[in-house]
Design a protein around this motif. Structure first.
Motif, PDB file in Angstrom:
ATOM      1  N   TRP A  51       0.825  -1.202   0.000  1.00 32.39           N
ATOM      2  CA  TRP A  51       0.000   0.000   0.000  1.00 32.39           C
ATOM      3  C   TRP A  51       0.864   1.258   0.000  1.00 32.39           C
ATOM      4  CZ3 TRP A  51      -0.332   4.028   3.502  1.00 32.39           C
ATOM      5  CH2 TRP A  51      -1.375   4.921   3.298  1.00 32.39           C
ATOM      6  N   GLU A  64     -15.642  -7.202   4.211  1.00 32.65           N
ATOM      7  CA  GLU A  64     -15.672  -7.083   2.753  1.00 32.65           C
ATOM      8  C   GLU A  64     -14.524  -7.852   2.111  1.00 32.65           C
ATOM      9  OE1 GLU A  64     -15.673  -2.927   1.990  1.00 32.65           O
ATOM     10  OE2 GLU A  64     -17.636  -2.586   2.894  1.00 32.65           O
ATOM     11  N   ALA A  65     -13.352  -7.795   2.714  1.00 30.48           N
ATOM     12  CA  ALA A  65     -12.211  -8.532   2.166  1.00 30.48           C
ATOM     13  C   ALA A  65     -12.437 -10.030   2.228  1.00 30.48           C
ATOM     14  CB  ALA A  65     -10.938  -8.155   2.916  1.00 30.48           C
ATOM     15  N   PRO A  89     -14.190  -3.243   6.654  1.00 27.95           N
ATOM     16  CA  PRO A  89     -13.129  -3.585   5.688  1.00 27.95           C
ATOM     17  C   PRO A  89     -12.749  -5.061   5.724  1.00 27.95           C
ATOM     18  CG  PRO A  89     -12.586  -1.550   6.847  1.00 27.95           C
ATOM     19  CD  PRO A  89     -13.762  -2.139   7.549  1.00 27.95           C
ATOM     20  N   ASP A 124      -7.909  -1.081   4.351  1.00 29.03           N
ATOM     21  CA  ASP A 124      -8.297  -2.098   3.377  1.00 29.03           C
ATOM     22  C   ASP A 124      -7.111  -2.990   3.029  1.00 29.03           C
ATOM     23  OD1 ASP A 124     -10.940  -1.154   3.200  1.00 29.03           O
ATOM     24  OD2 ASP A 124     -10.344   0.369   1.748  1.00 29.03           O
ATOM     25  N   ALA A 125      -5.931  -2.371   2.898  1.00 31.40           N
ATOM     26  CA  ALA A 125      -4.721  -3.138   2.600  1.00 31.40           C
ATOM     27  C   ALA A 125      -4.433  -4.134   3.721  1.00 31.40           C
ATOM     28  CB  ALA A 125      -3.542  -2.199   2.396  1.00 31.40           C
ATOM     29  N   HIS A 147      -7.014  -7.020   3.520  1.00 30.17           N
ATOM     30  CA  HIS A 147      -6.715  -7.980   2.456  1.00 30.17           C
ATOM     31  C   HIS A 147      -5.474  -8.798   2.804  1.00 30.17           C
ATOM     32  CE1 HIS A 147      -9.649  -7.194  -0.739  1.00 30.17           C
ATOM     33  NE2 HIS A 147      -9.691  -5.964  -0.250  1.00 30.17           N
ATOM     34  N   GLN A 169      -4.721   2.835  -4.666  1.00 33.83           N
ATOM     35  CA  GLN A 169      -5.619   1.738  -4.997  1.00 33.83           C
ATOM     36  C   GLN A 169      -6.610   1.425  -3.871  1.00 33.83           C
ATOM     37  OE1 GLN A 169      -3.620  -1.686  -6.451  1.00 33.83           O
ATOM     38  NE2 GLN A 169      -2.689  -0.630  -8.195  1.00 33.83           N
ATOM     39  N   ARG A 170      -6.252   1.641  -2.639  1.00 28.23           N
ATOM     40  CA  ARG A 170      -7.158   1.354  -1.526  1.00 28.23           C
ATOM     41  C   ARG A 170      -6.649   2.055  -0.275  1.00 28.23           C
ATOM     42  NH1 ARG A 170      -5.282  -4.883  -1.322  1.00 28.23           N
ATOM     43  NH2 ARG A 170      -6.805  -4.963  -3.006  1.00 28.23           N
ATOM     44  N   ARG A 171      -7.475   2.096   0.753  1.00 26.55           N
ATOM     45  CA  ARG A 171      -7.063   2.701   2.014  1.00 26.55           C
ATOM     46  C   ARG A 171      -6.117   1.761   2.755  1.00 26.55           C
ATOM     47  NH1 ARG A 171     -12.518   3.342   5.018  1.00 26.55           N
ATOM     48  NH2 ARG A 171     -12.663   1.213   4.175  1.00 26.55           N
TER      49      ARG A 171
END
Length: 478
Positions: free
Chosen positions: A68, A116-117, A113, A79-80, A83, A74-76
């Motif tokens: 990240w 969702e991941a 987050p 979120d990184a 994932h 690409q993402r917060r």
């Protein structure tokens, strides 16, 4: 195969069955006993696994954050990290894949987050080699694959955290599938769960994990997993659920695969093969489908299971709820099944009767007191009824497409706190499945209201619904 899927119920036997397995006359009582080894045991194996889990989690989350830093657009950052956690779960294997699936299906209880991941873990599960699957089948059933089946497909149709599914053709020509457990999965998952349970207890020093009650989450996962590891129990539940569908002489548009007991064992389930697609791949307005009716039919059977029969499907994500090529709705994979005690079913029936028919939530108060939940409250039945109505009526009577799982669970927990009681696990499982149905309703049945649909409850409250239909003049679907 359409003729196969529409045939009448049979025993699964024929003149040309060939060699059969140990459950050819159904599972013996001993096979239905679920083992419950101690979860709180922590030995050398668990310590070693805990170290591996910690190292893998730190490594993958760190790597996700590092990536990240170089590609932040690409993402917060959060979120990184989420994932990276999911990458670690996938690397750690089936137990943590199952934990990820639990997080994905209970989004209201976990940070958004991360939930969702974890969604990608509902479908993306690695397979294991076909030779291993063949070895488990032959060991369980006691005969070579070639003697039991006319053909067996080495390429799996689907894979999950505990098992994977292979297509086959029986000796009499019927198309079937064989669900076979991963080799050594029981021991591996037990060690993982013990390590996770110890970690969950340690994490309670942090407020978030204490509020989330992480040990309870692992205990629930443990209970579900120990049951799911017993293939005989799963097949028996599927068989019972399938028989219950037609108990009232209707529901012919809803299907569950027939279990072929001749080729079932402690780690193997053989069943009828059904052809179709997951419900989330259905597009409203295409092929002349009434998608609202599809959802209503599926929910009707599920509600009848919860409120009348007892055993209900406890994992109705889209991979387990299909639209078949012949137009029926099918429920698949009975690895997770809930069953409410009769007194709790009575309470839920009272709640739905009040929401659907008469609005008399005070009448539910007596059932609540019989359960002992509100026995010590200095409140009369009318006040208990008002509190129940305030909690449940808006949820049951709202558009299911707008109902959020987190709101339902919060309402259950909130009511329990008022009465110094905790919400039963079965109701939480019930709420989780409503969370799935809300997603399907949003996409396929906008504006449909579960708590106000007499079709869904025609077999639960037959007399009351008949009166309502006669008075309104509205006809119900076939």
């Amino acid at each position: 195969m359409h003729e196969d899927t529409l045939r009448e119920d049979t025993s699964g036997d024929s003149e040309d069955t060939g060699p059969v397995g140990p459950f050819s006359y159904g599972p013996p009582p001993a096979a239905l006993a679920v083992g419950t080894p101690r979860l709180d045991r922590f030995g050398v194996a668990e310590l070693g696994r805990a170290v591996v889990v910690a190292v893998v989690l730190v490594a993958f989350v760190t790597w996700g954050v590092v990536r990240w830093i170089f590609r932040p657009q690409q993402r917060r950052l959060v979120d990184a990290a989420a994932h990276g956690t999911v990458d670690a779960f996938e690397h750690l294997g089936p137990t943590f894949v199952k934990l990820g699936q639990l997080i994905a299906s209970s989004s209201g209880l976990f940070p958004a987050p991360l939930a969702e991941a974890c969604l990608r873990m509902l479908d993306d599960v690695p397979t294991f080699p076909a030779e291993q699957a063949r070895a488990v089948i032959e060991a369980d059933l006691g005969h070579p694959i070639g003697e039991m089946f006319r053909s067996f497909d080495d390429v799996p149709l689907a894979a999950a955290s505990v098992a994977q599914v292979h297509g086959c053709v029986l000796r009499d020509g019927r198309h079937a599938v064989v669900k076979v457990q991963r080799p050594g999965i029981a021991r591996r998952m037990l060690v993982d769960l013990r390590a996770a349970y110890m970690g969950a207890k340690l994490l309670q020093v942090f407020e978030f994990f204490r509020i989330a009650n992480t040990p309870a989450i692992i205990r629930d996962l443990y209970n579900a997993t120990m049951t799911e590891l017993n293939a005989a129990v799963e097949a028996d539940r599927q068989d019972r659920f399938r028989r219950n569908i037609g108990a009232f002489g209707d529901n012919r548009f809803v299907a569950v695969p027939e279990v072929f007991w001749n080729w079932c064992g402690p780690r193997v389930i053989c069943m009828e093969r059904l052809y179709g697609k997951p419900i989330d791949r259905v597009t409203p307005g295409h092929d002349g489908l009434d998608t609202t009716l599809l959802v209503r039919r599926g929910v009707k059977v599920w509600i009848e299971a919860v409120l009348v029969h007892g055993p209900f499907h406890g994992d109705v994500h889209a991979g387990n709820l299909w639209l078949l090529d012949d137009g029926r709705v099918a429920m698949l994979d009975f690895g997770i099944v809930g069953e409410l005690p009769e007194r709790w079913r009575s309470l839920l029936r009272g709640l739905f009767r009040a929401a659907l028919l008469d609005g008399d939530f005070a009448s539910v108060a007596g059932v609540v007191r019989e359960l002992g939940v509100a026995a010590n409250l200095d409140l009369d039945d009318a006040e208990v009824g008002r509190q129940i109505a305030a909690t449940f009526a808006p949820l049951l009577g709202s558009d299911v497409g707008e109902l959020r799982l987190s709101e339902l669970i919060y309402a259950l927990v909130s009511l329990g706190r008022k009465w110094n009681a905790t919400s039963p696990e079965e109701l939480v499982l019930f709420g989780k499945q409503l969370g799935y149905f809300e997603r399907y309703a949003t996409a396929l049945a906008p504006g449909w209201v579960l708590g106000r649909d007499p079709f869904v409850f025609r077999n639960v409250f037959p007399d009351e619904v008949a009166i309502r239909i006669a008075e309104s003049g509205v006809s119900l679907p076939d």
